[in-house]
Scaffold this active site. Structure first.
Site, PDB file in Angstrom:
ATOM      1  N   SER A  60      -0.978   5.665   0.860  1.00 39.27           N
ATOM      2  CA  SER A  60      -1.709   4.667   1.649  1.00 39.27           C
ATOM      3  C   SER A  60      -0.877   3.452   2.026  1.00 39.27           C
ATOM      4  O   SER A  60      -1.384   2.568   2.736  1.00 39.27           O
ATOM      5  CB  SER A  60      -2.958   4.207   0.877  1.00 39.27           C
ATOM      6  OG  SER A  60      -3.954   5.212   0.938  1.00 39.27           O
ATOM      7  N   LYS A  63      -0.851   2.620   5.690  1.00 32.42           N
ATOM      8  CA  LYS A  63      -1.782   1.720   6.378  1.00 32.42           C
ATOM      9  C   LYS A  63      -1.158   0.363   6.675  1.00 32.42           C
ATOM     10  O   LYS A  63      -1.686  -0.388   7.517  1.00 32.42           O
ATOM     11  CB  LYS A  63      -3.048   1.568   5.553  1.00 32.42           C
ATOM     12  CG  LYS A  63      -3.821   2.885   5.393  1.00 32.42           C
ATOM     13  CD  LYS A  63      -5.095   2.691   4.606  1.00 32.42           C
ATOM     14  CE  LYS A  63      -5.884   3.982   4.508  1.00 32.42           C
ATOM     15  NZ  LYS A  63      -5.324   4.948   3.544  1.00 32.42           N
ATOM     16  N   SER A 120      -8.994   0.710   1.577  1.00 28.86           N
ATOM     17  CA  SER A 120      -7.995   1.695   2.000  1.00 28.86           C
ATOM     18  C   SER A 120      -8.688   2.920   2.602  1.00 28.86           C
ATOM     19  O   SER A 120      -8.377   4.075   2.272  1.00 28.86           O
ATOM     20  CB  SER A 120      -7.101   2.103   0.823  1.00 28.86           C
ATOM     21  OG  SER A 120      -5.940   2.768   1.288  1.00 28.86           O
TER      22      SER A 120
END
Length: 410
Positions: A60, A63, A120
């Site tokens: 993640s 992101k 997230s």
């Protein structure tokens, strides 16, 4: 025999390299997924590192690049904070972590930013990619091209969320570079990464980055995890006028990852001449307050005793008792008691005179009892005060919790 000796020597050397006075980056987290780096935010110079250029899966942390593209679109006017981000069926099908909005609903760009930073959310990341690139696949290509232009030479994106893809790779150095660019290129947007909670539409989202508020000076940026990457984190912290950006890949748990990042940040600040300070400011303050308060009860019994000795009434009472006592040495105590019992004022009271039992009432015996028992409270007072004072003495104020322990409390 030579082979065995050589093998043993190699193992000993390996053990010494792990247990010896090596940099903190080589002292913890040992796996083929591990890599780490901390850089000076101003110059980009590496302060500490371990395999910083080895490719790893970003999870993640991807992101961060998705948000870089959003911030850039906001700066160029292609988006506004109130622009709608629709949730398609494709985006809604993404596995957790996610908001779980059904297809056809939408959220604003600012809500999407908050969902990406805190929760997230994979479904929101896919929706943002579709909003900016037409499709998530096309958006991933745009992300890769922009990353290369930022100097992230070994990074390739295949999606906007970081969900598993064998070809989606990066390095610790590239992610630290991205963290620096987010801080420097979007100083008016970077504050989103410091949000510990976000709330909208009845949802309360908590940031996965537990280092916020735990390690002094940390104000962002992002965490990540997939099975192939382990627990990852990119962190920025500022102390003593110095700011550093670090990246850690391959933790076996978020606790281990955060502990290791804290150790690397400490090492980096020390190398920059910034003295390490306690992790938990509030906890340290509490210890100081309890330490200041602990000795407070000690002088109170002494002050009370001194005050009681210096009270004029106490002196008069003692003097009166002393004056009454000397005139009676030649008389027997019982006779003195009888004389007091037969004093005219008390005998003139009809009730007391007609009641034999009340002739020996405690009220009449009170002066004598008071004379004999007067020292008892004074003697008992030090005993009680000593007992009270002994309570805080063995319970010395607790020491400030170490950084690693703090991290484990969460």
């Amino acid at each position: 025999m030579r082979f065995r000796l050589g093998t043993c020597a190699g193992l000993v050397g390996l053990a010494l390299s792990v247990l010896g006075p090596a940099p903190a980056a080589q002292a913890q987290i040992g796996s083929d997924r591990y890599s780490a780096i901390v850089v000076d935010n101003r110059t980009g110079a590496m302060l500490v590192g371990a395999s910083p250029d080895e490719t790893r899966h970003p999870a993640s942390l991807t992101k961060m690049m998705t948000l870089y593209m959003v911030f850039e679109a906001l700066g160029e006017g292609r988006l506004t904070l109130t622009s709608a981000v629709p949730i398609s069926e494709e985006a809604a099908s993404r596995p957790p972590s996610k908001l779980g909005f059904p297809p056809g609903q939408s959220l604003t760009v600012e809500q999407a930013i908050m969902a990406l930073v805190t929760k997230s959310a994979n479904d929101v990341a896919a929706a943002v990619g579709e909003r900016l690139g037409g499709s998530e696949e096309r958006f991933a290509q745009m992300m890769t091209m922009r990353a290369r232009s930022l100097g992230m030479a070994r990074t390739t994106f295949r999606n906007a969320s970081g969900l598993p893809d064998r070809d989606q790779v990066t390095t610790a150095r590239d992610m630290a570079t991205l963290g620096r660019r987010l801080i420097q290129d979007f100083p008016d947007r970077y504050h989103y990464f410091g949000m510990q909670h976000a709330q909208f539409r009845g949802l309360r989202l908590r940031n996965h980055n537990r280092m916020l508020g735990e390690y002094e000076g940390v104000d962002g940026i992002k965490t990540g995890y997939i099975r192939d990457s382990g627990f990852n984190i990119v962190t920025s912290a500022s102390r003593g006028g110095q700011r550093v950006v670090g990246a850690v890949f391959g933790g076996n748990s978020w606790v281990e990852r955060d502990q290791h990042m804290a150790a690397l940040l400490d090492q980096s600040f020390t190398s920059m001449g910034v003295t390490p300070r306690p992790v938990m400011v509030r906890a340290t303050t509490g210890v100081v307050r309890s330490a200041d308060a602990a000795p407070a009860p000690r002088p109170r019994p002494q002050a009370a005793q001194t005050a009681s000795r210096q009270q004029p009434a106490a002196r008069n009472t003692t003097a009166a008792q002393a004056q009454r006592t000397p005139p009676r040495p030649n008389a027997a105590p019982r006779a003195a008691t009888t004389a007091r019992a037969t004093t005219p004022p008390r005998a003139t009271t009809p009730v007391r005179a007609t009641t034999p039992v009340r002739a020996a009432t405690p009220a009449r015996a009170t002066p004598a009892a008071t004379t004999r028992q007067a020292p008892s409270p004074a003697a008992a007072t030090p005993t009680r005060s000593t007992t009270n004072r002994s309570v805080p003495i063995p319970n010395s104020p607790p020491q400030p919790a170490p950084r690693i322990r703090t991290a484990e409390a969460r």
